[in-house]
Design an enzyme around this catalytic site. Sequence first.
Site, PDB file in Angstrom:
ATOM      1  NE  ARG A  15      36.083 -33.285 -51.163  1.00  0.00           N
ATOM      2  CZ  ARG A  15      37.285 -33.459 -50.651  1.00  0.00           C
ATOM      3  NH1 ARG A  15      38.176 -32.492 -50.688  1.00  0.00           N
ATOM      4  NH2 ARG A  15      37.611 -34.602 -50.094  1.00  0.00           N
ATOM      5  CG  ASN A  33      34.950 -31.603 -48.010  1.00  0.00           C
ATOM      6  OD1 ASN A  33      34.039 -31.645 -48.818  1.00  0.00           O
ATOM      7  ND2 ASN A  33      35.644 -32.679 -47.675  1.00  0.00           N
TER       8      ASN A  33
END
Length: 86
Positions: A15, A33
Amino acid sequence: MHIIVSGKVQGVGYRWFIVQKAIELNITGWIRNLSNDSVELTAHGSKSDIETFIDWVKIGPPRARVTAIDCSDFEANTVPESFSVR
Protein backbone atom coordinates in the site's frame (compact mmCIF):
# COMPACT_ATOMS: atom_id res chain seq x y z
CA MET A 1 -10.09 3.11 -12.51
CA HIS A 2 -11.16 0.55 -9.95
CA ILE A 3 -8.50 -2.12 -9.37
CA ILE A 4 -8.35 -5.33 -7.34
CA VAL A 5 -4.85 -6.78 -6.85
CA SER A 6 -4.30 -10.39 -5.80
CA GLY A 7 -1.20 -12.23 -4.64
CA LYS A 8 1.22 -11.53 -1.81
CA VAL A 9 0.21 -7.88 -1.40
CA GLN A 10 -0.44 -7.56 2.33
CA GLY A 11 2.29 -7.27 4.94
CA VAL A 12 4.94 -6.38 2.34
CA GLY A 13 4.62 -2.56 2.12
CA TYR A 14 2.45 -2.74 -0.99
CA ARG A 15 0.00 0.00 0.00
CA TRP A 16 2.75 2.48 0.90
CA PHE A 17 4.62 1.67 -2.32
CA ILE A 18 1.46 2.42 -4.30
CA VAL A 19 0.86 5.67 -2.39
CA GLN A 20 4.37 6.83 -3.31
CA LYS A 21 3.88 5.97 -7.00
CA ALA A 22 0.50 7.72 -7.00
CA ILE A 23 2.06 10.88 -5.58
CA GLU A 24 4.87 10.75 -8.17
CA LEU A 25 2.34 10.40 -11.02
CA ASN A 26 -0.26 12.91 -9.74
CA ILE A 27 -2.82 10.12 -9.27
CA THR A 28 -5.60 10.64 -6.73
CA GLY A 29 -7.73 7.95 -5.10
CA TRP A 30 -7.36 5.44 -2.29
CA ILE A 31 -6.11 1.96 -1.44
CA ARG A 32 -7.18 -0.56 1.21
CA ASN A 33 -6.62 -4.16 2.26
CA LEU A 34 -9.49 -6.60 1.76
CA SER A 35 -10.31 -9.52 4.06
CA ASN A 36 -9.43 -12.07 1.34
CA ASP A 37 -5.74 -10.92 1.35
CA SER A 38 -6.15 -8.85 -1.82
CA VAL A 39 -5.95 -5.07 -2.15
CA GLU A 40 -8.55 -2.70 -3.61
CA LEU A 41 -7.76 0.73 -5.01
CA THR A 42 -9.17 3.54 -7.09
CA ALA A 43 -7.13 5.80 -9.33
CA HIS A 44 -7.98 9.09 -10.99
CA GLY A 45 -5.64 10.90 -13.38
CA SER A 46 -4.69 11.39 -17.00
CA LYS A 47 -4.83 8.38 -19.28
CA SER A 48 -1.04 8.22 -19.70
CA ASP A 49 -0.42 8.60 -15.94
CA ILE A 50 -2.99 5.88 -15.18
CA GLU A 51 -1.31 3.53 -17.67
CA THR A 52 2.09 4.09 -16.04
CA PHE A 53 0.53 3.73 -12.59
CA ILE A 54 -1.04 0.37 -13.52
CA ASP A 55 2.39 -0.84 -14.64
CA TRP A 56 3.63 -0.13 -11.09
CA VAL A 57 0.51 -1.74 -9.56
CA LYS A 58 1.42 -4.94 -11.44
CA ILE A 59 4.97 -4.92 -9.99
CA GLY A 60 4.67 -3.63 -6.42
CA PRO A 61 7.59 -3.46 -3.98
CA PRO A 62 10.34 -6.13 -3.94
CA ARG A 63 8.68 -8.43 -1.38
CA ALA A 64 5.28 -8.37 -3.13
CA ARG A 65 4.18 -11.02 -5.62
CA VAL A 66 1.26 -9.81 -7.73
CA THR A 67 -0.52 -12.76 -9.32
CA ALA A 68 -3.54 -10.97 -10.84
CA ILE A 69 -5.11 -7.57 -11.25
CA ASP A 70 -8.68 -6.79 -12.26
CA CYS A 71 -9.15 -3.28 -13.68
CA SER A 72 -12.43 -1.66 -14.55
CA ASP A 73 -13.57 1.86 -15.40
CA PHE A 74 -16.07 3.53 -13.11
CA GLU A 75 -17.79 6.87 -12.73
CA ALA A 76 -16.96 8.62 -9.48
CA ASN A 77 -19.34 11.11 -7.92
CA THR A 78 -16.38 13.09 -6.59
CA VAL A 79 -12.67 12.97 -7.42
CA PRO A 80 -10.37 12.87 -4.38
CA GLU A 81 -7.79 15.63 -3.98
CA SER A 82 -5.01 13.22 -2.93
CA PHE A 83 -4.18 9.53 -2.66
CA SER A 84 -4.84 7.90 0.71
CA VAL A 85 -4.76 4.61 2.61
CA ARG A 86 -8.10 3.48 4.01
